[in-house]
Design an enzyme around this catalytic site. Structure first.
Site, PDB file in Angstrom:
ATOM      1  N   GLU A  86       0.824  -1.217   0.000  1.00 17.03           N
ATOM      2  CA  GLU A  86       0.000   0.000   0.000  1.00 17.03           C
ATOM      3  C   GLU A  86       0.858   1.267   0.000  1.00 17.03           C
ATOM      4  O   GLU A  86       1.765   1.413   0.839  1.00 17.03           O
ATOM      5  CB  GLU A  86      -0.935  -0.002   1.227  1.00 17.03           C
ATOM      6  CG  GLU A  86      -1.937   1.125   1.153  1.00 17.03           C
ATOM      7  CD  GLU A  86      -2.991   1.098   2.254  1.00 17.03           C
ATOM      8  OE1 GLU A  86      -3.097   0.082   2.964  1.00 17.03           O
ATOM      9  OE2 GLU A  86      -3.710   2.108   2.375  1.00 17.03           O
ATOM     10  N   LYS A 264      -7.583  -0.118  11.277  1.00 19.20           N
ATOM     11  CA  LYS A 264      -6.979  -0.657  10.042  1.00 19.20           C
ATOM     12  C   LYS A 264      -5.725   0.156   9.705  1.00 19.20           C
ATOM     13  O   LYS A 264      -4.696  -0.385   9.315  1.00 19.20           O
ATOM     14  CB  LYS A 264      -7.988  -0.609   8.890  1.00 19.20           C
ATOM     15  CG  LYS A 264      -7.535  -1.277   7.601  1.00 19.20           C
ATOM     16  CD  LYS A 264      -6.726  -0.377   6.678  1.00 19.20           C
ATOM     17  CE  LYS A 264      -6.299  -1.095   5.402  1.00 19.20           C
ATOM     18  NZ  LYS A 264      -5.411  -0.279   4.567  1.00 19.20           N
ATOM     19  N   ASP A 280       3.657 -13.690  12.041  1.00 18.75           N
ATOM     20  CA  ASP A 280       2.315 -14.076  11.609  1.00 18.75           C
ATOM     21  C   ASP A 280       1.384 -12.864  11.688  1.00 18.75           C
ATOM     22  O   ASP A 280       0.938 -12.472  12.765  1.00 18.75           O
ATOM     23  CB  ASP A 280       1.840 -15.217  12.527  1.00 18.75           C
ATOM     24  CG  ASP A 280       0.501 -15.805  12.116  1.00 18.75           C
ATOM     25  OD1 ASP A 280      -0.292 -15.098  11.473  1.00 18.75           O
ATOM     26  OD2 ASP A 280       0.246 -16.969  12.462  1.00 18.75           O
ATOM     27  N   HIS A 378      -1.815  10.584  -0.770  1.00 22.41           N
ATOM     28  CA  HIS A 378      -1.860   9.312  -1.497  1.00 22.41           C
ATOM     29  C   HIS A 378      -1.650   9.507  -2.993  1.00 22.41           C
ATOM     30  O   HIS A 378      -1.246   8.589  -3.679  1.00 22.41           O
ATOM     31  CB  HIS A 378      -3.252   8.677  -1.323  1.00 22.41           C
ATOM     32  CG  HIS A 378      -3.358   7.724  -0.179  1.00 22.41           C
ATOM     33  ND1 HIS A 378      -2.768   6.493  -0.203  1.00 22.41           N
ATOM     34  CD2 HIS A 378      -3.995   7.815   1.013  1.00 22.41           C
ATOM     35  CE1 HIS A 378      -3.043   5.871   0.937  1.00 22.41           C
ATOM     36  NE2 HIS A 378      -3.779   6.654   1.692  1.00 22.41           N
TER      37      HIS A 378
END
Ligand code: NAD
Length: 427
Positions: A86, A264, A280, A378
């Site tokens: 991302e 998130k 993990d 972004h």
């Protein structure tokens, strides 16, 4: 092979070599030679090793590895390897860390390296009395658990405690035994699962019930990593920005719809370091989200407040079950290189640094949201992705992306039109 004759029922697939499997998949999916060659180019992971790590390997999937700069945790200067697909994630950490660097960076702490394994017993006639029978066998339980893993014991880990809960369930009362185990520098899933399996027959005998599940809990709330930082008002652009960030936190803490996105964002940073170090990601993510919902409502994993001197104080606390050994951490050469870059000497240190990265990530996201909005930052990288999706290659990518950003419409159809014009002009 025509569509109608394709079958996913392939016997003995696991016994074939990666190249043989790839040939089967190529035929099944009609992959061209170029696509198949991409899959089989495993880059910095030997195909043999990949084939040992997971089942039915045909290739590997590479993810960019970026380095976040400016991080200082407990006075130590750190470069942070982050594996993520991302855009803006690495930049967000660099920016947040720069803005609190002069004020001292991050401080961190940890509650311990304890993992929990659960053993489920059902059909126990007298669950409350059985609970006491188990608790009374503490020494025996310790001996069984510690007997499973002498190496863990050698490194200072092992059984620490036993707790038993009578759980009301749809199927009636269940007796749930928790083994609390210090797994030191291991994430510890295999370590504690082995202990739970070894103890299970004893639990069945002592309770008269039937034992089913024996596995760790990913809600690793005895392994909480914490980090804190102060962002001085003059570094972040004044009171309005500070208050916007605090208000964004209040929003997330009050509303699960917002909290999901807020957390998130935190995990953008956390998972990137977890992945880079071969740990993990799902285990850490499951623990984080379960912890965020620990009081019955899903809430923010971070907190933002105003200090007595008017600066912005941010803190984070979340379960962080990561290791330096076990799983892919030791096996994957890139994970080893990333651990070397981090220079962490213990799993606890790694966990604390990751918590700081999560906080940094969240600060940048909230600051952007509270000011210019998330899209501005972004756009540059996003525009490059869109340009590539439109078919731009080589130098075209930057040129198309620049025009997209200038026009303020970063869309694939617009990128295609720009690309066609550009190519026509070049002819
Ligand atoms: P592991 O079993 O590969 O290694 C841990 C062992 O290494 C310990 O039991 C110990 O014997 C030894 N060891 C050597 N030096 C040590 C030290 N300094 N500190 C502690 N132990 C030391 O790995 P693990 O950490 O038990 O398990 C991690 C793996 O389990 C991950 O790959 C994870 O994906 C997987 N897993 C996860 C889940 C889950 O999260 N629900 C379930 C099953 C498996």
């Amino acid at each position: 092979m025509s569509q109608s004759h394709r079958s996913s029922r392939i016997s003995g697939f696991h016994k074939k070599s990666p190249a043989e499997r790839l040939a089967i998949v190529s035929e099944f999916a009609g992959l061209g030679g170029a696509a198949a060659a991409k899959l089989s180019d495993t880059g910095n992971l030997d195909l043999d090793l990949a084939d040992r790590l997971v089942e039915n390997v045909v290739g590997s999937m590479n993810i960019p590895l970026g380095i976040a700069t400016n991080m200082k945790v407990d006075g130590e200067e750190l470069l942070i390897p982050m594996a993520t697909e991302e855009s803006s994630v690495v930049a967000a950490v660099c920016n947040a860390a720069r803005q609190c660097y002069d004020a001292g960076g991050f401080t961190s702490s940890m509650s311990g390296t304890l993992m929990i394994a659960q053993i489920q017993a059902i059909g126990v006639a007298d669950p409350h009395a059985a609970r006491l029978r188990i608790l009374g066998r503490r020494d025996e339980i310790k001996a069984v658990c510690d007997g499973c893993d002498p190496i863990l014991l050698k490194f200072g880990g092992g059984f620490r405690d036993v707790e038993v809960r009578v759980l009301d369930s749809q199927g009636g009362p269940m007796l749930i035994t928790h083994l609390i185990v210090d797994t030191r520098d291991a994430m510890g899933a295999n370590a504690v699962n082995s202990m739970a399996e070894k103890l299970a027959p004893h639990i069945a005998e002592w309770t008269g019930g039937r034992v089913y599940l024996r596995i760790l809990s990913n809600l690793a709330d005895r392994r909480l990593a914490r980090a804190h930082a102060v962002w001085p008002l003059d570094q972040i652009g004044g009171e309005a920005v500070r208050d916007g960030i605090v208000s964004a936190y209040h929003f997330a803490d009050a509303d699960p719809y917002r909290a999901a996105t807020h957390n998130k964002g935190i995990m953008n940073g956390v998972s990137a370091v977890v992945l880079a170090t071969g740990n993990d990601t799902r285990a850490v993510e499951a623990g984080a989200h379960a912890y965020a919902a620990r009081d019955g409502r899903y809430r923010s994993l971070t907190r933002f407040e105003v200090t007595a001197s008017g600066d912005l104080s941010g803190s984070i606390e979340l379960p962080m079950a990561v290791g330096l050994i076990g799983g892919a951490t030791k096996a994957h050469p890139t994970a080893q290189a990333c651990l070397k870059i981090l220079g962490v000497a213990s799993a606890e240190r790694l966990a604390r640094v990751i918590a700081a990265v999560g906080l940094a990530q969240n600060f940048s996201a909230l600051k952007a949201l509270a000011t210019t909005g998330i899209q501005k930052g972004h756009m540059a990288l996003h525009a490059q992705n869109i340009a590539m999706m439109a078919g731009a290659v080589g130098g075209e990518i930057d040129r198309v992306a620049r025009i997209l950003v200038e026009r303020g419409t970063v869309r694939q159809d617009v990128a295609q039109a720009i690309l066609e014009d550009m190519r026509a002009a070049a002819r």
